[in-house]
Motif scaffolding. Structure first.
Motif, PDB file in Angstrom:
ATOM      1  N   THR A  76      10.079   1.541   8.254  1.00 53.76           N
ATOM      2  CA  THR A  76       9.040   2.562   8.206  1.00 53.76           C
ATOM      3  C   THR A  76       7.743   1.892   7.799  1.00 53.76           C
ATOM      4  OG1 THR A  76      10.707   4.128   7.417  1.00 53.76           O
ATOM      5  CG2 THR A  76       8.428   4.813   7.232  1.00 53.76           C
ATOM      6  N   SER A  77       6.659   2.309   8.386  1.00 56.29           N
ATOM      7  CA  SER A  77       5.366   1.757   8.002  1.00 56.29           C
ATOM      8  C   SER A  77       4.319   2.856   8.029  1.00 56.29           C
ATOM      9  CB  SER A  77       4.973   0.603   8.926  1.00 56.29           C
ATOM     10  OG  SER A  77       4.857   1.068  10.254  1.00 56.29           O
ATOM     11  N   GLY A  78       3.212   2.587   7.387  1.00 55.41           N
ATOM     12  CA  GLY A  78       2.139   3.564   7.350  1.00 55.41           C
ATOM     13  C   GLY A  78       0.941   3.007   6.622  1.00 55.41           C
ATOM     14  N   THR A  79       0.030   3.910   6.264  1.00 49.95           N
ATOM     15  CA  THR A  79      -1.184   3.548   5.544  1.00 49.95           C
ATOM     16  C   THR A  79      -1.280   4.428   4.306  1.00 49.95           C
ATOM     17  OG1 THR A  79      -2.237   3.013   7.655  1.00 49.95           O
ATOM     18  CG2 THR A  79      -3.676   3.250   5.759  1.00 49.95           C
ATOM     19  N   SER A  80      -1.546   3.808   3.174  1.00 48.65           N
ATOM     20  CA  SER A  80      -1.650   4.557   1.921  1.00 48.65           C
ATOM     21  C   SER A  80      -2.937   5.379   1.892  1.00 48.65           C
ATOM     22  CB  SER A  80      -1.613   3.600   0.737  1.00 48.65           C
ATOM     23  OG  SER A  80      -2.799   2.826   0.698  1.00 48.65           O
ATOM     24  N   LYS A  81      -3.064   6.251   0.889  1.00 45.69           N
ATOM     25  CA  LYS A  81      -4.282   7.048   0.722  1.00 45.69           C
ATOM     26  C   LYS A  81      -5.501   6.150   0.526  1.00 45.69           C
ATOM     27  CE  LYS A  81      -2.106  11.112  -1.280  1.00 45.69           C
ATOM     28  NZ  LYS A  81      -2.002  11.981  -2.467  1.00 45.69           N
ATOM     29  N   ALA A  82      -5.269   4.976  -0.055  1.00 44.19           N
ATOM     30  CA  ALA A  82      -6.361   4.023  -0.286  1.00 44.19           C
ATOM     31  C   ALA A  82      -6.709   3.233   0.972  1.00 44.19           C
ATOM     32  CB  ALA A  82      -5.990   3.077  -1.419  1.00 44.19           C
ATOM     33  N   GLY A  83      -5.944   3.444   2.060  1.00 44.71           N
ATOM     34  CA  GLY A  83      -6.213   2.745   3.310  1.00 44.71           C
ATOM     35  C   GLY A  83      -5.487   1.430   3.478  1.00 44.71           C
ATOM     36  N   ASN A  84      -4.531   1.133   2.596  1.00 49.64           N
ATOM     37  CA  ASN A  84      -3.776  -0.118   2.677  1.00 49.64           C
ATOM     38  C   ASN A  84      -2.504   0.077   3.497  1.00 49.64           C
ATOM     39  OD1 ASN A  84      -5.626  -1.385   0.910  1.00 49.64           O
ATOM     40  ND2 ASN A  84      -4.546  -0.514  -0.836  1.00 49.64           N
ATOM     41  N   PRO A  85      -2.211  -0.867   4.410  1.00 52.99           N
ATOM     42  CA  PRO A  85      -0.968  -0.741   5.193  1.00 52.99           C
ATOM     43  C   PRO A  85       0.245  -1.053   4.312  1.00 52.99           C
ATOM     44  CG  PRO A  85      -2.091  -2.765   5.750  1.00 52.99           C
ATOM     45  CD  PRO A  85      -2.994  -2.032   4.800  1.00 52.99           C
ATOM     46  N   TRP A  86       1.384  -0.400   4.614  1.00 59.23           N
ATOM     47  CA  TRP A  86       2.634  -0.650   3.903  1.00 59.23           C
ATOM     48  C   TRP A  86       3.786  -0.551   4.900  1.00 59.23           C
ATOM     49  CZ3 TRP A  86       6.289   3.109   4.261  1.00 59.23           C
ATOM     50  CH2 TRP A  86       5.856   4.387   4.588  1.00 59.23           C
ATOM     51  N   LYS A  87       4.921  -1.141   4.511  1.00 67.44           N
ATOM     52  CA  LYS A  87       6.150  -0.986   5.305  1.00 67.44           C
ATOM     53  C   LYS A  87       7.358  -1.209   4.411  1.00 67.44           C
ATOM     54  CE  LYS A  87       6.120  -5.618   7.271  1.00 67.44           C
ATOM     55  NZ  LYS A  87       6.190  -6.384   8.506  1.00 67.44           N
ATOM     56  N   LYS A  88       8.464  -0.629   4.831  1.00 70.09           N
ATOM     57  CA  LYS A  88       9.718  -0.826   4.105  1.00 70.09           C
ATOM     58  C   LYS A  88      10.873  -0.797   5.097  1.00 70.09           C
ATOM     59  CE  LYS A  88      10.883   3.903   2.826  1.00 70.09           C
ATOM     60  NZ  LYS A  88      11.191   4.833   1.768  1.00 70.09           N
ATOM     61  N   LYS A  89      11.967  -1.483   4.702  1.00 70.72           N
ATOM     62  CA  LYS A  89      13.220  -1.489   5.463  1.00 70.72           C
ATOM     63  C   LYS A  89      14.310  -0.912   4.570  1.00 70.72           C
ATOM     64  CE  LYS A  89      12.361  -5.649   8.220  1.00 70.72           C
ATOM     65  NZ  LYS A  89      12.816  -7.045   8.468  1.00 70.72           N
ATOM     66  N   GLU A  90      15.277  -0.236   5.185  1.00 73.77           N
ATOM     67  CA  GLU A  90      16.375   0.372   4.433  1.00 73.77           C
ATOM     68  C   GLU A  90      17.721   0.036   5.079  1.00 73.77           C
ATOM     69  OE1 GLU A  90      14.387   4.380   2.640  1.00 73.77           O
ATOM     70  OE2 GLU A  90      15.083   4.469   4.717  1.00 73.77           O
TER      71      GLU A  90
END
Length: 137
Positions: free
Chosen positions: A14-28
Motif C-alpha cells: 500500500t502506498s500514499g501521501t501523508s497530510k504533510a505531502g510526504n510519500p509512504w508505503k508499507k507491505k503486509e
C-alpha cells in the motif's frame, strides 16, 4: 521481540501521501507461528524497510518485531512491524517455539505399549509415633 513462523500469504503493498505531502508505503504478510497451537499474525514493514524486506510465502523466518498500539476514533489498533529478518533452515528453527513454549518435550509411548499399573500400596510405610509430627516449627 522475536517471532518465528512460516509466511502464509503476501497481503500486498500500500502506498500514499501523508497530510504533510510526504510519500509512504508499507507491505503486509500473514505469518503462522510454530508450536502446538499455531497463531496467525499479520506483520508489516513501513517506509524504506519495505524496499529491503521481501518475505516469500512458504518460507520460514525469524522476525525481529516491534509492537505498537494506537487509538483512532475511540478504537485501539495494534501494529506488528518487522525491522529485521533471518531465514530459517530446518535445522535452525527455534526449539522454544517448536516444543510448546520451551518446556521439555516427551515422546509419547509407542502404540500398543502399556505403562506399569498403579499400585495403591506404598513401597515403604513407616508410622510415626503419636504426638510426634516431625515438623520444623
Amino acid at each position: 521481540m522475536e517471532l518465528e513462523g512460516k509466511v502464509i500469504e503476501f497481503l500486498g503493498e500500500t502506498s500514499g501521501t501523508s497530510k504533510a505531502g510526504n510519500p509512504w508505503k508499507k507491505k503486509e504478510w500473514l505469518v503462522e507461528t510454530f508450536g502446538q497451537y499455531p497463531k496467525k499474525v499479520k506483520v508489516q514493514c513501513f517506509g524504506e524497510r519495505s524496499d529491503n524486506i521481501n518475505l516469500q510465502p512458504g518460507q520460514n523466518y525469524s522476525l525481529s518485531i516491534d509492537l505498537e498500539s494506537r487509538e483512532y476514533n475511540g478504537r485501539w489498533f495494534t501494529d506488528v512491524s518487522v525491522f529485521r529478518v533471518q531465514e530459517l533452515t530446518s535445522q535452525s528453527q527455534g526449539s522454544f517455539n517448536q516444543n510448546q513454549g520451551g518446556f521439555p518435550q516427551q515422546s509419547p509411548a509407542p502404540f500398543g505399549t502399556q505403562t506399569p499399573p498403579f499400585s495403591a500400596e506404598p513401597d515403604a510405610f513407616t508410622p510415626m509415633d503419636e504426638g510426634e509430627d516431625n515438623l520444623p516449627f
